[in-house]
Design an enzyme around this catalytic site. Structure first.
Site, mmCIF file in Angstrom:
data_model
loop_
_atom_site.group_PDB
_atom_site.id
_atom_site.type_symbol
_atom_site.label_atom_id
_atom_site.label_comp_id
_atom_site.label_asym_id
_atom_site.label_seq_id
_atom_site.Cartn_x
_atom_site.Cartn_y
_atom_site.Cartn_z
ATOM 1 N N LYS A 100 22.108 0.819 38.740
ATOM 2 C CA LYS A 100 21.568 1.354 39.995
ATOM 3 C C LYS A 100 20.942 2.729 39.822
ATOM 4 O O LYS A 100 21.210 3.443 38.865
ATOM 5 C CB LYS A 100 22.665 1.351 41.067
ATOM 6 C CG LYS A 100 22.891 -0.077 41.582
ATOM 7 C CD LYS A 100 23.771 -0.180 42.789
ATOM 8 C CE LYS A 100 23.807 -1.656 43.239
ATOM 9 N NZ LYS A 100 24.742 -1.877 44.336
ATOM 10 N N ARG A 147 30.783 -5.935 39.771
ATOM 11 C CA ARG A 147 29.577 -6.770 39.737
ATOM 12 C C ARG A 147 28.610 -6.131 38.745
ATOM 13 O O ARG A 147 28.124 -5.028 39.001
ATOM 14 C CB ARG A 147 28.977 -6.842 41.140
ATOM 15 C CG ARG A 147 27.728 -7.713 41.267
ATOM 16 C CD ARG A 147 27.219 -7.668 42.714
ATOM 17 N NE ARG A 147 26.015 -8.439 42.896
ATOM 18 C CZ ARG A 147 24.791 -7.987 42.592
ATOM 19 N NH1 ARG A 147 24.619 -6.787 42.100
ATOM 20 N NH2 ARG A 147 23.737 -8.757 42.796
HETATM 21 C C1 7PM Z 1 16.995 -4.646 44.059
HETATM 22 C C2 7PM Z 1 17.763 -3.717 44.750
HETATM 23 C C3 7PM Z 1 17.603 -5.663 43.376
HETATM 24 C C4 7PM Z 1 19.129 -3.827 44.765
HETATM 25 C C5 7PM Z 1 18.949 -5.758 43.376
HETATM 26 C C6 7PM Z 1 19.703 -4.850 44.081
HETATM 27 C C7 7PM Z 1 25.284 -5.454 45.431
HETATM 28 C C8 7PM Z 1 25.291 -6.774 45.874
HETATM 29 C C9 7PM Z 1 23.310 -6.237 45.205
HETATM 30 C C10 7PM Z 1 26.492 -4.697 45.507
HETATM 31 C C11 7PM Z 1 27.504 -6.668 46.414
HETATM 32 C C12 7PM Z 1 21.649 -4.798 42.668
HETATM 33 C C13 7PM Z 1 21.166 -4.906 44.079
HETATM 34 N N1 7PM Z 1 24.056 -5.155 44.990
HETATM 35 N N2 7PM Z 1 26.373 -7.382 46.356
HETATM 36 N N3 7PM Z 1 24.045 -7.246 45.717
HETATM 37 N N4 7PM Z 1 27.566 -5.365 46.010
HETATM 38 N N5 7PM Z 1 28.614 -7.232 46.901
HETATM 39 O O1 7PM Z 1 21.561 -3.665 42.138
HETATM 40 O O2 7PM Z 1 26.581 -3.514 45.157
HETATM 41 O O3 7PM Z 1 22.048 -5.773 42.045
HETATM 42 S S1 7PM Z 1 21.640 -6.399 44.886
#
Ligand code: 7PM
Length: 265
Positions: free
Chosen positions: A202, A236
């Site tokens: 992130k 995750r």
């Molecule tokens: C673009 C921006 C692509 C953000 C993907 C993301 C989480 C999640 C995501 C989290 C839970 C990523 C995010 N992040 N589900 N889904 N917790 N429960 O970085 O932090 O994967 S998508």
């Protein structure tokens, strides 16, 4: 929990896993690396990402779930749409992971009507607006309060407490300061269910290290370790093998710290 993106626009994968077979192969790779759960998502939640329509989201995720369900690793579906939840559960998913914490109409009822596990995540605003100007009185107290309230909504719908995981939602409507404070003070969230956290690759890690998204593996592993040390039960992650190695070392040391033979306490 290993991440399997089935989106063409995810910042983490540049759409490499949009291709159905590439996504399936990636899931198999994460199983081989030791993933305990695979999280399959077809809807990008990146700031300003275009919304994915129901039919497109189903087209992306269902064949991947069907293919990976044969491999005896629990599958989670990363979605906010009740219809995607229903179809994914029917196809073999056993956990619903919702960044909107089941706030879409019909989502609570869908989960209550099944026996799936569920992840409720905190987000301030919507994916479109969340990073504009996030504000909290006290980020730890506010996020903890939201998660307790959503947990109570599920309990009121007769969902057993044991089915629920709670997630502070790193990067979802939070500044760098908010994210770092949440990670430092994870235990102070004081939530009634196990914590799941997503920190992998992130932008907060980019802000601290100065590295681009493809160069954040080391910081991601450190972040997962800090999260587990601070009480997270599930992490995750994109980099399953590296994370497992770090956590294996942590667990081995932790066991010696807890050893009743210790006389130096
Ligand atoms: C673009 C921006 C692509 C953000 C993907 C993301 C989480 C999640 C995501 C989290 C839970 C990523 C995010 N992040 N589900 N889904 N917790 N429960 O970085 O932090 O994967 S998508």
């Amino acid at each position: 929990m290993g991440v399997v993106n089935v989106t063409p626009d995810s910042f983490s994968d540049d759409g490499r896993h949009f291709d159905r077979q590439v996504a399936i192969d990636h899931g198999l790779q994460l199983i081989a690396e030791g993933a305990d759960i695979l999280d399959i998502g077809g809807e990008s939640t990146r700031p300003n990402a275009p919304e994915v329509r129901l039919e497109e989201e189903l087209r992306r995720v269902l064949p991947v779930i069907e293919a990976l369900a044969a491999h005896h690793v629990p599958l989670s579906i990363d979605t906010s749409k009740p219809e995607v939840m229903r179809r994914a559960l029917a196809a073999g998913a056993v956990i619903v992971n919702d960044v909107r914490a089941l706030q879409e109409p019909g989502a609570v009822e869908t989960v209550a009507a099944s026996d799936c596990g569920v992840v409720l995540m905190h987000m301030q605003g919507t994916p479109r607006t969340m990073q504009a100007d996030p504000h909290y009185d006290d980020v730890v107290a506010d996020v903890g309060g939201f998660l307790r309230a959503r947990f109570e909504v599920l309990r009121a719908a007769s969902v057993a407490a044991e089915r629920v995981l709670l997630d502070p939602g790193f990067g979802f409507g939070k500044t760098l300061e908010h994210n770092l404070r949440l990670l430092a003070r994870l235990r102070a969230l004081d939530v009634p269910a196990p914590l799941l956290v997503g920190l992998s690759r992130k932008s907060m890690l980019g802000a601290v290290t100065g590295r681009g998204v493809r160069e954040r593996v080391h910081a991601s592993v450190a972040a997962a370790l800090i999260a587990v040390q601070n009480g997270a039960q599930v992490v995750r992650v994109h980099d399953v093998a590296a994370t497992r190695d770090a956590l294996a070392l942590w667990a081995a040391v932790q066991a010696r710290d807890q050893d009743p033979k210790n006389t130096d306490a």
